[in-house]
Enzyme design. Structure first.
Site, PDB file in Angstrom:
ATOM      1  CB  ILE A  47      37.692  34.197  36.608  1.00 37.36           C
ATOM      2  CG1 ILE A  47      37.163  32.784  36.303  1.00 37.36           C
ATOM      3  CG2 ILE A  47      39.033  34.445  35.937  1.00 37.36           C
ATOM      4  CD1 ILE A  47      38.082  31.670  36.703  1.00 37.36           C
ATOM      5  CE  LYS A  48      42.894  39.978  42.396  1.00 35.18           C
ATOM      6  NZ  LYS A  48      44.225  40.119  41.778  1.00 35.18           N
TER       7      LYS A  48
END
Length: 352
Positions: free
Chosen positions: A238-239
């Site tokens: 996840i960014k």
């Protein structure tokens, strides 16, 4: 205590950031980055052996190899912010080879950029550093300006040019988010079937989320839920933007929340806000990498190191820094990226 270089860069925030102990989600409940992270987390999942290999390839590349942490150079701003605006300060990056050289010289785990950039240099570099192809973009040639992520290529094309991973953005909260969720979910399913890892830019975008001078697009509660949806559509990583505020659900008066989210699961401390994001990524199973943000000049190095300390101590997996690196002379960009890596290599900087 962390190295003198890091404490000097943190300045008067050093003690607060380096000694804070999180009492919201205990660190013992988290799945923390480690040399055997892929074995512990993904070997028991539905990911096939090719995905496991590519995840391990990224984890075994660069200065952070074998630590469980990731340092990634992302350069999609040529589309997202126009090439002229992005590369005017350093025109060498109009050439995609310059982007890849910066990632290699900085000893990053991977380089994330556009189909065109990676396709142009595929045969020269795909075997030298893991490629992460950004599948979709928001282009800025439509007038009036819109904010809508659209696909720029196919998953099969990303595989064909040698990508180890694909990335995509969803603007959660936007009018087009439903379509983007469906498109990206389908793209990630195909990517996994072909053996590529998946990374989701879980960004929140809606002008109505700006209330009374506060931008809740980076609120811990709202971004945390975006992370949770990202993990749900099987993003491996996840960014997310670094949270700098909280209480978006209650301030805007939408969605659902519980008072315990604010009284027990978060505080106003930046590490606790970031830990809420980590927790929403399946307690760290979907590793959190926070973004570096726009370049602000002389303070970039200190601010980026600060963000790395927050991410690491919160239980995150790394930092993904673009503009603050490539909008500087090449050597300064390398220095900044390796300063971030130094935080994750510093054994004295522990989990809060």
């Amino acid at each position: 205590m962390a190295s003198k270089t890091i404490t000097d860069l943190l300045g008067d925030q050093a003690e607060n950031l380096l000694t804070h102990q999180c009492k919201t989600f205990p660190k013992a409940q988290l799945h923390l980055p480690s040399p055997d992270f892929v074995d512990k987390i993904f070997a028991q999942s539905n990911r096939n052996t090719q995905v496991l290999r590519n995840l391990q390839l990224m984890h075994n590349t660069g200065r952070l190899a074998g630590t469980g942490y990731l340092s990634i150079l992302p350069v999609d701003q040529g589309i997202e912010h126009t090439a002229g605006a992005s590369f005017a300060k350093n025109p060498m990056y109009f050439d995609p080879e310059g982007i890849i050289k910066l990632a290699i010289e900085s000893n990053c785990n991977a380089v994330a950029t556009t189909f065109g950039n990676l396709a142009m240099m595929s045969r020269k570099y795909a075997h030298k550093i893991p490629f992460m192809v950004k599948l979709n973009h928001n282009e800025l040639l439509t007038y009036p300006t819109k904010y809508n992520q659209v696909m720029f290529g196919t998953v099969k094309d990303a595989w064909n040019l040698g990508a180890a991973a694909v990335g995509a953005t969803i603007y959660f909260g936007s009018e087009e988010s439903d379509r983007q969720i469906v498109e990206v979910s389908q793209a990630f399913e195909e990517a996994h079937s072909l053996g590529m890892a998946t990374v989701l830019w879980c960004y929140v975008r809606n002008n109505a989320f700006k209330q009374d001078g506060v931008n809740y697009e980076t609120s811990a509660d709202i971004t945390g839920q975006a992370d949770h949806i990202g993990a749900t559509i099987q993003a491996d990583i996840i960014k997310q933007k670094m949270p700098d505020v909280n209480g978006g659900f209650t301030a805007i008066n939408f969605s659902k929340s519980d008072p315990l989210m604010y009284s027990q699961l978060t505080t106003n401390h930046p590490i606790d806000l970031c830990r809420y994001q980590v927790a929403n990524g399946y307690m760290g199973r979907a590793g959190l990498i926070n973004s570096g943000g726009e370049s602000k000049g002389a303070d970039d190095l200190a601010d980026t190191v600060r963000n790395a300390v927050i991410n690491k101590r919160a239980g995150g997996m790394g930092l993904i820094v673009g503009r603050r690196a490539f909008q500087k002379p090449f050597a300064e960009g390398v220095k900044l990226l390796q300063a971030v890596q130094d935080v994750y290599l510093d054994k004295e900087i522990d989990i809060a």
